[in-house]
Scaffold this active site. Structure first.
Site, PDB file in Angstrom:
ATOM      1  N   GLU A  41      -7.152  11.880 -13.015  1.00 59.76           N
ATOM      2  CA  GLU A  41      -7.115  12.001 -11.547  1.00 59.76           C
ATOM      3  C   GLU A  41      -6.181  13.138 -11.130  1.00 59.76           C
ATOM      4  O   GLU A  41      -6.518  13.953 -10.275  1.00 59.76           O
ATOM      5  CB  GLU A  41      -6.603  10.699 -10.909  1.00 59.76           C
TER       6      GLU A  41
ATOM      7  N   ALA B 295     -15.293   3.802  -0.869  1.00 57.93           N
ATOM      8  CA  ALA B 295     -14.964   2.638  -0.035  1.00 57.93           C
ATOM      9  C   ALA B 295     -13.536   2.155  -0.287  1.00 57.93           C
ATOM     10  O   ALA B 295     -13.110   1.151   0.255  1.00 57.93           O
ATOM     11  CB  ALA B 295     -15.951   1.510  -0.306  1.00 57.93           C
TER      12      ALA B 295
ATOM     13  N   ASP C 122      -4.249   1.441  -9.391  1.00 57.29           N
ATOM     14  CA  ASP C 122      -5.679   1.192  -9.563  1.00 57.29           C
ATOM     15  C   ASP C 122      -6.024   1.023 -11.044  1.00 57.29           C
ATOM     16  O   ASP C 122      -6.807   0.154 -11.427  1.00 57.29           O
ATOM     17  CB  ASP C 122      -6.501   2.358  -8.991  1.00 57.29           C
TER      18      ASP C 122
ATOM     19  N   GLU D 238       0.841  -1.205   0.000  1.00 54.12           N
ATOM     20  CA  GLU D 238       0.000   0.000   0.000  1.00 54.12           C
ATOM     21  C   GLU D 238       0.877   1.256   0.000  1.00 54.12           C
ATOM     22  O   GLU D 238       1.904   1.302   0.675  1.00 54.12           O
ATOM     23  CB  GLU D 238      -0.907  -0.031   1.237  1.00 54.12           C
TER      24      GLU D 238
HETATM   25  C1  GLA Z   1      -5.142   5.029  -3.862  1.00 55.51           C
HETATM   26  C2  GLA Z   1      -4.368   5.498  -5.090  1.00 55.51           C
HETATM   27  C3  GLA Z   1      -3.359   4.436  -5.536  1.00 55.51           C
HETATM   28  C4  GLA Z   1      -2.494   3.948  -4.377  1.00 55.51           C
HETATM   29  C5  GLA Z   1      -3.364   3.610  -3.177  1.00 55.51           C
HETATM   30  C6  GLA Z   1      -2.545   3.295  -1.961  1.00 55.51           C
HETATM   31  O1  GLA Z   1      -5.965   3.957  -4.204  1.00 55.51           O
HETATM   32  O2  GLA Z   1      -5.236   5.793  -6.140  1.00 55.51           O
HETATM   33  O3  GLA Z   1      -2.561   4.940  -6.581  1.00 55.51           O
HETATM   34  O4  GLA Z   1      -1.498   4.864  -4.070  1.00 55.51           O
HETATM   35  O5  GLA Z   1      -4.254   4.655  -2.835  1.00 55.51           O
HETATM   36  O6  GLA Z   1      -1.806   2.141  -2.158  1.00 55.51           O
END
Ligand code: GLA
Length: 378
Positions: free
Chosen positions: A152, A115, A164, A28
């Site tokens: 984004e 979420a 993501d 993460e």
């Molecule tokens: C969000 C961001 C991702 C990543 C996560 C943490 O989902 O969009 O790019 O940094 O947080 O791992």
């Protein structure tokens, strides 16, 4: 369903595209530090029913919100709300010198917003993928991921990494992606869910500082890189340093920067070990890394909150094999590895305990890994 809404509202023969949300098993806040991450798309998605309309206008219906909006191809001020993301995608495509025209579109789905399941990445990736199909833009999936990330960054103002978008675009069922955010290469690691299943527990809170705190974590890491680079040279990201080197310059960093960088390096190590455990089918050892990851996110990186900390404590009390907060943090879901035969007992336990403590009913989603963005034959 969405198809009939489209037919009632718009003309034209549409295509149908599904764009999934994602989970992340381990790693993460590593994507923007160019580490390795372990996401997978899930069986929750946004569906687009969409066709070219031969005009300069984008007519979009967000079915779940019961809202319809329009924008013009050369009027792409970011604005607010879900339209921001779609405009960002159009701008991102135009920036690459590709031509698109207007579309009619109905979209909707079952990814809960806020979420931490990346509904915004699904929205951007699915829309960009759809435009690519409709207008034969010849964009690769990697380019689509970058366009979605651009939306984004520049339109929604969140300086997210690329995890993501990649997960939404490149995943396969029964697999995790081991994505290296430095080389931008990925491997698929088999991940079967016969004995253990994945349960997400949605804390139902989203603390309002989430976006600014996210950008702030990213800045801390950049600050750490600057200091490390001054000492060692050739440090372009935290991926380029070892824990020992960080330790050696501890005195040159303020406490907060140090502990954030330390979390990142420890998490990178956890992903390296976790990938091996998975390949060797050692889920128990993997689960321990998930708990350790949560500890780091909560204590060192400070992106958890009382609600998700409590959910992980409950998982531990129950004796789950692994659990941690997932995604950017400050609320959202925990991800839990649960033996299939304990699924309902754990769900009941977590539901009642959490509700007693916070007066909020958590939502529990069993999820399966799924295929990335694709066209659906209807
Ligand atoms: C969000 C961001 C991702 C990543 C996560 C943490 O989902 O969009 O790019 O940094 O947080 O791992």
């Amino acid at each position: 369903m969405l198809l009939s809404v489209f037919r009632e509202k718009y003309q034209g023969e549409p295509i149908v595209v599904n764009a999934p949300g994602r989970i992340n098993l381990l790693g993460e806040h590593l994507d923007y530090n160019l580490g390795q991450v372990m996401p997978a798309a899930i069986d929750k998605r946004i569906q687009f029913v969409i066709s070219a309309n031969g005009t300069d206008y984008f007519s979009i219906t967000a079915f779940d919100l019961n809202q319809s909006q329009t924008f013009k191809i050369n009027e792409l001020d970011p604005g607010k709300g879900w339209l921001t993301y779609l405009k960002g995608v159009v701008q991102g495509i135009k920036n690459r010198g590709k031509e698109v025209g207007g579309v009619n579109c109905v979209f909707g789905g079952d990814i809960p917003g806020g979420a931490g399941l990346s509904s915004s990445a699904a929205l951007c990736c699915g829309f960009a993928f759809s435009l690519n199909e409709i207008f034969d833009l010849n964009l690769t999936r990697k380019e689509i991921a970058e366009i979605a990330q651009f939306a984004e960054h520049e339109f929604a103002g969140v300086k997210c990494g690329i995890m993501d978008q990649y997960a939404s675009l490149f995943s396969e069922p029964d697999h995790l992606l081991l994505l290296d955010c430095r080389s931008m290469e990925h491997q698929l690691i088999p991940f079967r869910q016969e004995i253990f299943s994945i349960l997400l527990v949605d804390s139902k809170v989203k603390h309002s500082l989430a976006d600014s705190a996210y950008n702030d974590r990213r800045k801390s890491c950049e600050e750490g890189v600057k200091i490390l680079n001054r000492r060692y040279g050739q440090v372009n990201s935290l991926r380029d340093v070892m824990q020992k080197q960080l330790g050696e310059i501890r005195a040159e960093m303020d406490e907060i920067t140090f502990s954030r960088c330390e979390y990142v390096l420890q998490e990178m190590e956890r992903v390296r070990r976790g990938a091996e455990f998975l390949v060797n089918d050692d889920l128990e050892a993997f689960g321990q890394l998930m708990y350790a990851s949560h500890q780091g996110l909560s204590q060192r990186y400070e992106v958890s909150c009382v609600e998700t900390d409590y959910l992980v404590d409950l998982a531990k009390d129950f004796g789950l094999i692994g659990s941690r907060m997932m995604g950017g943090g400050f609320g959202g879901c925990t991800i839990n590895l649960v033996a299939r035969d304990q699924q309902s007992a754990f769900s009941e336990f977590v539901y009642s305990q959490y509700k007693n403590r916070f007066g909020i009913e958590p939502e529990i989603y069993p999820v399966k890994t799924a295929r990335g963005v694709h066209r659906v034959i209807e």
